[in-house]
Scaffold this motif. Structure first.
Motif, PDB file in Angstrom:
ATOM      1  N   ARG A 108       1.209  -6.904  -5.430  1.00 54.45           N
ATOM      2  CA  ARG A 108       1.430  -6.859  -3.997  1.00 54.45           C
ATOM      3  C   ARG A 108       0.134  -6.466  -3.277  1.00 54.45           C
ATOM      4  N   GLY A 161       5.882 -11.331  -5.643  1.00 53.56           N
ATOM      5  CA  GLY A 161       5.194 -10.054  -5.819  1.00 53.56           C
ATOM      6  C   GLY A 161       5.864  -9.212  -6.891  1.00 53.56           C
ATOM      7  N   SER A 213       1.556  -4.621   5.806  1.00 47.44           N
ATOM      8  CA  SER A 213       2.923  -5.112   5.714  1.00 47.44           C
ATOM      9  C   SER A 213       3.393  -5.469   7.115  1.00 47.44           C
TER      10      SER A 213
END
Length: 493
Positions: free
Chosen positions: A265, A239, A270
């Motif tokens: 990203r 990323g 997350s």
């Protein structure tokens, strides 16, 4: 925001006029008080005719004469008026235009930051286009481009799947290195999932061609180069957020070799965010629905569909439904076993309301919303198609419209009774196409469901809360730098 005294175009004429009037009044009052203090009880004419004032004027003229200034010399009164007028003019200018100039400087500074960000994005896009052109040229020459990505992939989610999709688009084959639990523990504490669970999840992704287990969390230059040589890796992909360990870029040497590529990203999701939701899910008094910042567009769904295709005529279609919340290795094994029963697997994903209703006794479920759970299921290579908002009752309409040959009992809910199951699969049982995994399928291994994973997280609440705070700090710094923010974005955790 705009001041109440500002005009719609951002000017401050009215406000500055008020400031000017206030300044004049202030200076008039100050001058009057100063004269009153120096010459108490005397009027203006008396002051001008006083011996003290006349003596001061003579001293000033003598000073001009000594400096070589030719006469005639201005009266002290005129000089004082000029000085006072100049002070008033300067203060008035500051009040009238100073704030406007400061605001203009701020606007220019903000425009400059946006321009820099735009230039940076364009440079990144240009570099990406050049890299893609190079890769396409290599592809055209018939050479297979092998891409390497590595990571812990603990609590693997659709953000990881999207990263794999982007990584694989840069070549022909994607090789994933999964960090070992021992090295992860040494660097940042033990992972939630075991080595076997994490490798199972990665290998089930439709965009992954090969998996390498036991990769150290921090690779030395020598180790990475040997790994690239052994597995014939052309490029290492990660990323666009920096990977810094002990103040050094982990991929610095690969970048120097020109064999490093970056991908954007996946924003809005997350592991930190998901763990935060798990820490809250057993708060019975907290009314919470699954909250996602990920933007699920039709384009994303199309891209995730990857190698999925429609069933062919004559294929035996298998249908299985469930919540598929916090998609994990147990789900993967279940889908693999179901897929082996036929030629094409359709997976039904229940709505948030249905999952919540059937899981009340364990807290606030689901952890992930419908779209997130659908994307997670779509990332599994054993799945041929997905039915969104699948009905609880697998009736004749579902079976006939999907041309289903076998209905497999899906994930069980904690609040689901035998009576509920009879209603859920009544038609399939009557048609004698109902199948229960585990009774005849010894390959199906037991694995912790979503509730079990949540329990793992909550048993180590303090450690994970500390981990979340540190991860949030890094993510905030990354997004602030990416978008030129000066304040922290609102966290969903």
């Amino acid at each position: 925001g705009r001041s109440p005294l500002e005009n719609s175009d951002g000017s401050t004429c009215d406000a500055s006029l008020m400031d000017l009037l206030g300044a004049i009044c202030l200076f008039t009052l100050t001058a009057w008080m100063l004269f009153w203090i120096l010459f108490p009880g005397r009027n203006y004419d008396d002051i001008m005719a006083s011996a003290q004032f006349v003596a001061s004027e003579r001293k000033l003229h003598s000073l001009f004469e000594n400096l070589g200034v030719p006469p005639p010399y201005p009266p002290l009164r005129d000089l004082l008026l000029i000085l006072l007028g100049s002070c008033i003019a300067l203060i008035t200018y500051y009040l009238l235009f100073g704030r406007r100039h400061r605001r203009r400087r701020e606007e220019i500074r903000e425009a400059l930051m946006k321009a820099k960000d735009k230039v940076q994005r364009l440079e990144t896009e240009l570099a990406a286009a050049e890299k893609l052109e190079e890769l396409q040229r290599n592809k055209g020459e018939g050479k297979k481009i092998r891409i390497l990505m590595e990571g812990a992939f603990d609590l693997m989610h659709y953000g990881h799947v999207n990263a794999f999709r982007l990584g694989r688009s840069l070549g022909h084959e994607l090789v994933i290195g999964v960090n070992s639990s021992s090295t992860i523990t040494q660097c940042k504490g033990p992972p939630v999932m075991t080595d076997n669970e994490r490798c199972t999840m990665v290998s089930s992704c439709r965009f992954v061609d090969e998996v390498i287990g036991g990769i150290p969390y921090v690779m030395t230059e020598e180790y990475l180069l040997n790994l690239m040589d052994k597995y014939k890796i052309d490029y290492v992909v990660h990323g666009d957020d920096p990977v810094i360990v002990d103040g050094k870029d982990v991929y610095a040497h690969v970048k120097k070799m020109g064999r490093y590529r970056s991908i954007p990203r996946t924003e809005g999701v997350s592991t930190t965010d998901i763990v935060g939701r798990m820490l809250l899910c057993n708060s019975q008094t907290l009314a919470r629905s699954p909250s996602s910042r990920f933007m699920t567009t039709s384009s994303i769904l199309t891209q995730f569909r990857g190698g999925m295709s429609d069933p062919k005529l004559g294929q035996k279609i298998v249908y299985i439904d469930g919540d598929w919340d916090v998609f994990h290795a147990g789900h993967v094994r279940m889908l693999l076993a179901a897929r082996k029963l036929g030629d094409f697997l359709i997976v039904g994903v229940h709505s948030d309301d249905l999952v919540s209703r059937m899981s009340k006794s364990r807290g606030n479920f689901p952890i992930m919303d419908l779209h997130e759970r659908v994307l997670s299921v779509m990332g599994c290579k054993y799945v041929g198609d997905v039915l969104l908002d699948a009905p609880w009752n697998v009736g004749r309409e579902v079976i006939k419209s999907l041309n289903v040959s076998i209905v497999v009992r899906g994930t069980r809910y904690v609040d689901e009774s035998d009576k509920d199951e009879d209603v859920r699969y009544k038609v399939a049982k009557e048609m004698k196409i109902f199948h229960i995994l585990g009774s005849d399928d010894k390959s199906v291994l037991t694995c912790a469901p979503a509730h079990g994973i949540v329990k793992r997280i909550q048993e180590n609440r303090e450690r994970f809360q500390k981990k979340i705070r540190e991860k949030q700090r890094k993510e905030t710094a990354y997004y602030n730098q990416r978008y030129g923010r000066t304040s922290s974005p609102t966290s969903s955790v």
